[in-house]
Design a protein around this motif. Structure first.
Motif, PDB file in Angstrom:
ATOM      1  N   LYS A 140      -4.329  -4.140 -12.380  1.00 54.24           N
ATOM      2  CA  LYS A 140      -4.177  -4.878 -11.974  1.00 54.24           C
ATOM      3  C   LYS A 140      -2.885  -4.504 -10.237  1.00 54.24           C
ATOM      4  CE  LYS A 140      -0.220  -7.621 -13.328  1.00 54.24           C
ATOM      5  NZ  LYS A 140      -0.881  -8.769 -13.075  1.00 54.24           N
ATOM      6  N   THR A 141      -3.313  -4.854  -9.400  1.00 47.50           N
ATOM      7  CA  THR A 141      -2.782  -4.379  -7.713  1.00 47.50           C
ATOM      8  C   THR A 141      -1.508  -5.262  -7.720  1.00 47.50           C
ATOM      9  OG1 THR A 141      -4.845  -3.506  -7.141  1.00 47.50           O
ATOM     10  CG2 THR A 141      -3.412  -4.824  -5.416  1.00 47.50           C
ATOM     11  N   TYR A 142      -0.631  -4.525  -7.379  1.00 39.17           N
ATOM     12  CA  TYR A 142       1.017  -4.945  -6.628  1.00 39.17           C
ATOM     13  C   TYR A 142       1.403  -5.203  -5.624  1.00 39.17           C
ATOM     14  CZ  TYR A 142       1.704  -5.324 -12.455  1.00 39.17           C
ATOM     15  OH  TYR A 142       1.921  -5.067 -13.746  1.00 39.17           O
ATOM     16  N   VAL A 143       1.780  -6.155  -4.661  1.00 41.73           N
ATOM     17  CA  VAL A 143       2.038  -5.459  -3.497  1.00 41.73           C
ATOM     18  C   VAL A 143       3.258  -6.146  -3.607  1.00 41.73           C
ATOM     19  CG1 VAL A 143       2.248  -6.582  -1.368  1.00 41.73           C
ATOM     20  CG2 VAL A 143       0.044  -6.740  -2.523  1.00 41.73           C
ATOM     21  N   VAL A 144       4.637  -4.499  -3.554  1.00 40.31           N
ATOM     22  CA  VAL A 144       5.770  -5.155  -3.470  1.00 40.31           C
ATOM     23  C   VAL A 144       6.086  -4.951  -2.520  1.00 40.31           C
ATOM     24  CG1 VAL A 144       7.723  -3.772  -4.908  1.00 40.31           C
ATOM     25  CG2 VAL A 144       5.390  -4.257  -6.357  1.00 40.31           C
ATOM     26  N   VAL A 145       7.215  -5.079  -1.930  1.00 38.19           N
ATOM     27  CA  VAL A 145       8.260  -5.322  -0.172  1.00 38.19           C
ATOM     28  C   VAL A 145       9.612  -5.426  -0.397  1.00 38.19           C
ATOM     29  CG1 VAL A 145       6.750  -6.657   0.409  1.00 38.19           C
ATOM     30  CG2 VAL A 145       8.417  -7.816  -0.486  1.00 38.19           C
ATOM     31  N   LYS A 146       9.723  -4.643   0.490  1.00 35.87           N
ATOM     32  CA  LYS A 146      11.589  -4.615   0.109  1.00 35.87           C
ATOM     33  C   LYS A 146      11.982  -4.894   1.279  1.00 35.87           C
ATOM     34  CE  LYS A 146      14.600  -0.062   0.023  1.00 35.87           C
ATOM     35  NZ  LYS A 146      14.628   0.719   1.348  1.00 35.87           N
ATOM     36  N   HIS A 147      12.899  -6.363   0.739  1.00 36.68           N
ATOM     37  CA  HIS A 147      13.303  -7.274   1.221  1.00 36.68           C
ATOM     38  C   HIS A 147      15.268  -6.825   1.312  1.00 36.68           C
ATOM     39  CE1 HIS A 147      13.924 -10.817   3.383  1.00 36.68           C
ATOM     40  NE2 HIS A 147      14.773 -12.033   2.387  1.00 36.68           N
ATOM     41  N   GLU A 148      16.005  -6.716   1.925  1.00 33.48           N
ATOM     42  CA  GLU A 148      17.358  -6.878   1.967  1.00 33.48           C
ATOM     43  C   GLU A 148      17.352  -5.641   1.527  1.00 33.48           C
ATOM     44  OE1 GLU A 148      19.140 -10.711   1.414  1.00 33.48           O
ATOM     45  OE2 GLU A 148      17.948 -11.586   3.354  1.00 33.48           O
ATOM     46  N   ASN A 149      16.554  -4.399   1.307  1.00 30.05           N
ATOM     47  CA  ASN A 149      16.846  -3.037   0.914  1.00 30.05           C
ATOM     48  C   ASN A 149      17.118  -3.635  -1.163  1.00 30.05           C
ATOM     49  OD1 ASN A 149      17.425  -0.746   1.456  1.00 30.05           O
ATOM     50  ND2 ASN A 149      19.785  -0.943   1.004  1.00 30.05           N
ATOM     51  N   LYS A 150      16.329  -4.368  -1.196  1.00 32.68           N
ATOM     52  CA  LYS A 150      15.901  -4.634  -2.377  1.00 32.68           C
ATOM     53  C   LYS A 150      14.459  -4.754  -2.739  1.00 32.68           C
ATOM     54  CE  LYS A 150      16.451  -6.914  -6.196  1.00 32.68           C
ATOM     55  NZ  LYS A 150      17.654  -8.069  -7.584  1.00 32.68           N
ATOM     56  N   TRP A 151      13.307  -4.242  -3.269  1.00 28.02           N
ATOM     57  CA  TRP A 151      12.397  -3.954  -3.589  1.00 28.02           C
ATOM     58  C   TRP A 151      11.781  -5.449  -4.758  1.00 28.02           C
ATOM     59  CZ3 TRP A 151       8.802  -1.402  -0.936  1.00 28.02           C
ATOM     60  CH2 TRP A 151       9.038  -0.220  -0.723  1.00 28.02           C
ATOM     61  N   LEU A 152      10.902  -6.679  -3.898  1.00 24.56           N
ATOM     62  CA  LEU A 152      10.138  -6.978  -4.594  1.00 24.56           C
ATOM     63  C   LEU A 152       8.902  -7.382  -5.105  1.00 24.56           C
ATOM     64  CD1 LEU A 152      12.780  -9.741  -3.000  1.00 24.56           C
ATOM     65  CD2 LEU A 152      13.261  -8.583  -5.105  1.00 24.56           C
ATOM     66  N   LEU A 153       8.103  -8.144  -6.040  1.00 21.81           N
ATOM     67  CA  LEU A 153       7.258  -8.549  -5.973  1.00 21.81           C
ATOM     68  C   LEU A 153       6.694  -9.349  -5.112  1.00 21.81           C
ATOM     69  CD1 LEU A 153       4.603  -7.890  -7.964  1.00 21.81           C
ATOM     70  CD2 LEU A 153       4.748  -9.680  -9.616  1.00 21.81           C
ATOM     71  N   SER A 154       5.261  -9.444  -4.675  1.00 21.53           N
ATOM     72  CA  SER A 154       5.090 -10.673  -4.074  1.00 21.53           C
ATOM     73  C   SER A 154       3.528 -11.105  -4.441  1.00 21.53           C
ATOM     74  CB  SER A 154       5.381  -9.545  -2.573  1.00 21.53           C
ATOM     75  OG  SER A 154       4.577 -10.835  -1.414  1.00 21.53           O
ATOM     76  N   LEU A 155       3.140 -10.138  -4.644  1.00 23.47           N
ATOM     77  CA  LEU A 155       1.624 -10.085  -4.959  1.00 23.47           C
ATOM     78  C   LEU A 155       1.225  -9.013  -6.295  1.00 23.47           C
ATOM     79  CD1 LEU A 155      -1.549 -10.960  -2.750  1.00 23.47           C
ATOM     80  CD2 LEU A 155      -1.602  -9.523  -4.304  1.00 23.47           C
ATOM     81  N   ASP A 156       0.977 -10.034  -7.272  1.00 24.72           N
ATOM     82  CA  ASP A 156      -0.347  -9.320  -7.853  1.00 24.72           C
ATOM     83  C   ASP A 156      -1.612 -10.331  -8.379  1.00 24.72           C
ATOM     84  OD1 ASP A 156       0.128 -11.009 -11.379  1.00 24.72           O
ATOM     85  OD2 ASP A 156       1.482 -11.687  -9.716  1.00 24.72           O
ATOM     86  N   GLN A 157      -2.304  -9.018  -9.168  1.00 19.61           N
ATOM     87  CA  GLN A 157      -3.785  -9.768  -8.711  1.00 19.61           C
ATOM     88  C   GLN A 157      -4.412  -8.700  -9.829  1.00 19.61           C
ATOM     89  OE1 GLN A 157      -6.861  -7.692  -7.692  1.00 19.61           O
ATOM     90  NE2 GLN A 157      -8.066  -8.950  -8.890  1.00 19.61           N
ATOM     91  N   ASN A 158      -4.895  -9.240 -10.937  1.00 23.04           N
ATOM     92  CA  ASN A 158      -4.890  -9.266 -12.685  1.00 23.04           C
ATOM     93  C   ASN A 158      -7.003  -9.307 -12.465  1.00 23.04           C
ATOM     94  OD1 ASN A 158      -5.009  -8.367 -14.958  1.00 23.04           O
ATOM     95  ND2 ASN A 158      -4.334 -10.442 -15.729  1.00 23.04           N
ATOM     96  N   THR A 159      -7.434  -7.982 -13.010  1.00 20.90           N
ATOM     97  CA  THR A 159      -8.491  -7.715 -13.103  1.00 20.90           C
ATOM     98  C   THR A 159      -8.885  -7.227 -14.426  1.00 20.90           C
ATOM     99  OG1 THR A 159      -9.265  -7.481 -10.740  1.00 20.90           O
ATOM    100  CG2 THR A 159     -11.163  -7.232 -12.479  1.00 20.90           C
ATOM    101  N   VAL A 160     -10.116  -7.904 -15.410  1.00 25.15           N
ATOM    102  CA  VAL A 160     -10.318  -6.744 -16.550  1.00 25.15           C
ATOM    103  C   VAL A 160     -11.433  -6.153 -16.272  1.00 25.15           C
ATOM    104  CG1 VAL A 160     -11.493  -7.608 -18.730  1.00 25.15           C
ATOM    105  CG2 VAL A 160      -9.764  -8.899 -17.448  1.00 25.15           C
ATOM    106  N   LEU A 161     -10.635  -4.655 -16.776  1.00 29.65           N
ATOM    107  CA  LEU A 161     -11.824  -3.274 -17.342  1.00 29.65           C
ATOM    108  C   LEU A 161     -12.789  -4.210 -17.952  1.00 29.65           C
ATOM    109  CD1 LEU A 161      -9.430  -1.046 -16.710  1.00 29.65           C
ATOM    110  CD2 LEU A 161     -10.984  -1.872 -14.994  1.00 29.65           C
ATOM    111  N   GLN A 162     -14.352  -3.593 -17.129  1.00 27.65           N
ATOM    112  CA  GLN A 162     -15.338  -4.057 -18.820  1.00 27.65           C
ATOM    113  C   GLN A 162     -15.185  -2.446 -18.820  1.00 27.65           C
ATOM    114  OE1 GLN A 162     -17.580  -6.290 -18.661  1.00 27.65           O
ATOM    115  NE2 GLN A 162     -16.000  -7.257 -17.148  1.00 27.65           N
ATOM    116  N   ALA A 163     -16.021  -2.830 -20.844  1.00 29.18           N
ATOM    117  CA  ALA A 163     -15.756  -1.558 -21.577  1.00 29.18           C
ATOM    118  C   ALA A 163     -16.888  -0.708 -20.795  1.00 29.18           C
ATOM    119  CB  ALA A 163     -15.600  -2.101 -22.986  1.00 29.18           C
TER     120      ALA A 163
END
Length: 153
Positions: A129-152
């Motif tokens: 998973k790729t997470y984009v986390v942003v600082k807004h008003e001095n608090k870190w918040l999740l803005s985007l998450d992207q999920n990919t299945v890893l191939q075995a």
């Protein structure tokens, strides 16, 4: 003497910035852990405390959902059906700061067994998973998450 004062100020500033980076890194990590806890619970009841209003979720199938309420509608629905009771644990996490107020985290999660479609068991599945986390008003918040299945391998 001036050189010593300048050197002392430089070192003090450098160490303060390192302390801030470590504090921010922990805050970003805590956002990801909060998401994981909500995923494991399935209800995402704490999402308002760690996500932005315009949160974007990209699911493993490539579907893009925009806006916190729309994302919550989708993730709650799948956690009441085929992902009911499914949990994930963090295997690896790498956090990088793109700017002082934007962090990118790449996290490998181990997913507990689940069935999708019917009669097809997914065991030992790892997702990245790729997470984009942003600082807004001095608090870190999740803005985007992207999920990919890893191939075995």
């Amino acid at each position: 003497m001036k050189t010593l004062i300048l050197f002392t100020i430089f070192n003090f500033t450098f160490f303060l910035s390192l302390a801030q980076i470590q504090s921010d890194r922990e805050s970003v990590k805590n956002v990801i852990i909060a998401f994981q806890e909500d995923f494991n619970d399935g209800g995402f009841k704490n999402a308002h405390s760690y996500t932005t209003d315009d949160w974007v979720h990209i699911n493993p199938g490539g579907g893009i959902i925009n806006g916190r309420e729309e994302v919550l509608n989708e993730v709650r629905a799948v956690h009441q059906t085929f992902l009911k009771g499914v949990t994930m644990t963090i295997e690896k996490m790498k956090i990088r700061f793109v700017t002082p107020t934007v962090a990118l985290a790449v996290v490998t999660h181990l997913i507990s067994p689940f069935e999708l479609p019917v009669m097809v068991m997914h065991e030992n599945q790892r997702n990245i998973k790729t997470y984009v986390v942003v600082k807004h008003e001095n608090k870190w918040l999740l803005s985007l998450d992207q999920n990919t299945v890893l191939q075995a391998n």
